[in-house]
Design a protein around this motif. Sequence first.
Motif, short mmCIF file in Angstrom:
data_model
loop_
_atom_site.label_atom_id
_atom_site.label_comp_id
_atom_site.label_asym_id
_atom_site.label_seq_id
_atom_site.Cartn_x
_atom_site.Cartn_y
_atom_site.Cartn_z
N SER A 97 0.91 -1.22 0.00
CA SER A 97 0.19 -0.10 -0.04
C SER A 97 0.81 1.35 0.01
O SER A 97 0.57 2.32 -0.61
N VAL A 98 1.98 1.21 0.91
CA VAL A 98 2.60 2.45 0.93
C VAL A 98 3.81 2.51 -0.18
O VAL A 98 4.31 3.72 -0.21
N GLU A 99 4.21 1.54 -0.72
CA GLU A 99 5.41 1.57 -1.60
C GLU A 99 5.14 1.92 -3.02
O GLU A 99 6.06 2.40 -3.66
N LYS A 100 3.98 1.94 -3.44
CA LYS A 100 3.73 2.24 -4.73
C LYS A 100 4.30 3.48 -5.37
O LYS A 100 4.77 3.73 -6.35
N ASP A 101 4.11 4.50 -4.71
CA ASP A 101 4.60 5.92 -5.13
C ASP A 101 5.72 6.36 -4.35
O ASP A 101 5.92 7.59 -4.38
N ASN A 102 6.50 5.57 -3.49
CA ASN A 102 7.26 6.06 -2.69
C ASN A 102 8.84 6.03 -3.44
O ASN A 102 9.14 4.94 -3.75
N LYS A 103 9.49 6.95 -3.61
CA LYS A 103 10.61 7.15 -4.23
C LYS A 103 11.85 7.12 -3.38
O LYS A 103 12.98 7.10 -3.89
N ASN A 104 11.69 7.53 -2.00
CA ASN A 104 12.68 7.34 -1.09
C ASN A 104 13.14 5.84 -0.58
O ASN A 104 12.37 5.01 -0.73
N ASP A 105 14.34 5.87 -0.06
CA ASP A 105 14.91 4.77 0.50
C ASP A 105 13.80 4.44 1.56
O ASP A 105 13.82 5.22 2.90
N ASN A 106 13.14 3.54 1.77
CA ASN A 106 12.13 3.22 2.80
C ASN A 106 12.41 1.97 3.57
O ASN A 106 11.55 1.42 4.21
N LEU A 107 13.71 1.54 3.47
CA LEU A 107 13.65 0.22 4.62
C LEU A 107 13.70 0.54 5.89
O LEU A 107 13.16 -0.25 6.58
N LEU A 108 14.21 1.74 6.22
CA LEU A 108 14.00 1.87 7.88
C LEU A 108 12.64 2.17 8.17
O LEU A 108 12.21 1.78 9.35
N SER A 109 11.95 3.05 7.51
CA SER A 109 10.57 3.04 7.65
C SER A 109 9.58 1.79 7.82
O SER A 109 8.76 1.70 8.33
N LEU A 110 9.96 0.96 6.80
CA LEU A 110 9.27 -0.29 6.85
C LEU A 110 9.82 -1.37 8.20
O LEU A 110 9.06 -2.04 8.65
N ALA A 111 11.13 -1.21 8.43
CA ALA A 111 11.66 -1.87 9.74
C ALA A 111 10.66 -1.31 10.82
O ALA A 111 10.17 -2.00 11.75
N ASN A 112 10.68 -0.13 11.09
CA ASN A 112 9.69 0.42 12.34
C ASN A 112 8.43 0.10 12.17
O ASN A 112 7.83 -0.01 13.13
N SER A 113 7.98 -0.05 11.08
CA SER A 113 6.45 -0.41 10.58
C SER A 113 6.19 -1.90 11.28
O SER A 113 5.03 -2.05 11.66
N ARG A 114 7.14 -2.61 11.13
CA ARG A 114 7.11 -4.03 11.70
C ARG A 114 6.77 -3.91 13.27
O ARG A 114 5.85 -4.50 13.86
N SER A 115 7.43 -3.14 13.76
CA SER A 115 7.28 -2.78 15.42
C SER A 115 6.27 -2.26 15.63
O SER A 115 5.47 -2.47 16.76
N ARG A 116 5.93 -1.38 14.89
CA ARG A 116 4.36 -0.67 15.13
C ARG A 116 3.22 -1.63 14.76
O ARG A 116 2.17 -1.48 15.78
N LEU A 117 3.29 -2.48 13.97
CA LEU A 117 2.24 -3.59 13.70
C LEU A 117 2.15 -4.52 15.05
O LEU A 117 0.82 -4.62 15.43
#
Length: 264
Positions: A97-117
Amino acid sequence: MNTSKVINHIVNWLKSYSIKSKTNGFVVGISGGIDSAVTSTLACMTGLPTLCIQMPIYQSKNELLRSGKHIKWLNKFKNFEEEYIDLTKTFESFSESVEKDNKNDNLLSLANSRSRLRMTTLYYYATLNNYLVVGTGNKVEDFGVGFYTKYGDGGVDLSPIADLMKSQVRSIAKELNIINKIIIAKPTDGLWDDTRSDEDQIGATYDELEKAMELKNKKIKPDTLEGRSLEVYKILDNFYNKNEHKMIPIPICKIPKELLNNSI
C-alpha cells in the motif's frame, strides 16, 4: 546487585500497578530474546493472567525456535496464556500500500512499521482483556542509545526492566533459569530480513555501552578518553542526541495566557 530481591521487587511492583490501575493482567510480546524472556517470566510470577504473544514477520528460524521454547517453558505457570499471530501477510499488505509511489529509501520506515504493527496487536489484546502492555526495554536501550521504535516497542503501559543494565538483565535471567540459548543469543530487534544484531547496528556491544554510560553519568570528559573507550563514548553520545526525542515527554506548545483571553 541483590538479584533475588530485585526480582521480588519487580514482581510486587507489577502486581501492585495492575491492582491500582484496576486491570486484569498483562500482555507481553515474545521475540526469542533475553529481555522479553525475563519480562514475561516476571509478569507470570505475579500470579495475574499473563498473555504472551509471538508475532513473527519474516522471523528467522533461530528466533522462532527460541521464542517457541520459551513459550513452552512458561507453561509451568497456571496463569500463563499464549497466542501466535503471524503478521507477515499484514506487513506485506501494508508494504504494498505504501510503496507504490514512494521514491525514497524506505527500508528503515518499513522496519519500524513491523514494530508498530506488533504494538497494535498487543494493544488489541490488551483492550480485549483489560490487560496492561508490558515493555521489554532495558536501561541501555531506553535511556542510553534510544534503540527502539517510537510507538512501536516503545509504545507500552509500563516498563519493569528499564532501570536495569543489560548485564543485570542477564543476571536475573540466570537466577530465573531462563533457557541458556536465549541468554547467550546475540540481541536483535528482529526488524530486518538479514541476521544483523543490535550490536552490528549500533557499532558497540552492550557491555561497552554500559561502561560508556557509567563514564557519562560520572561526568567524565571525553577528551580524557582515548582508543576504544573514546570511540564507544562518541557512539553513545551520537545515538543519544539523535534519539533524545524518544526519551522525553511529548512537547506541548504552551499558548501565552494573553492569547487565550476571550476579550478582543
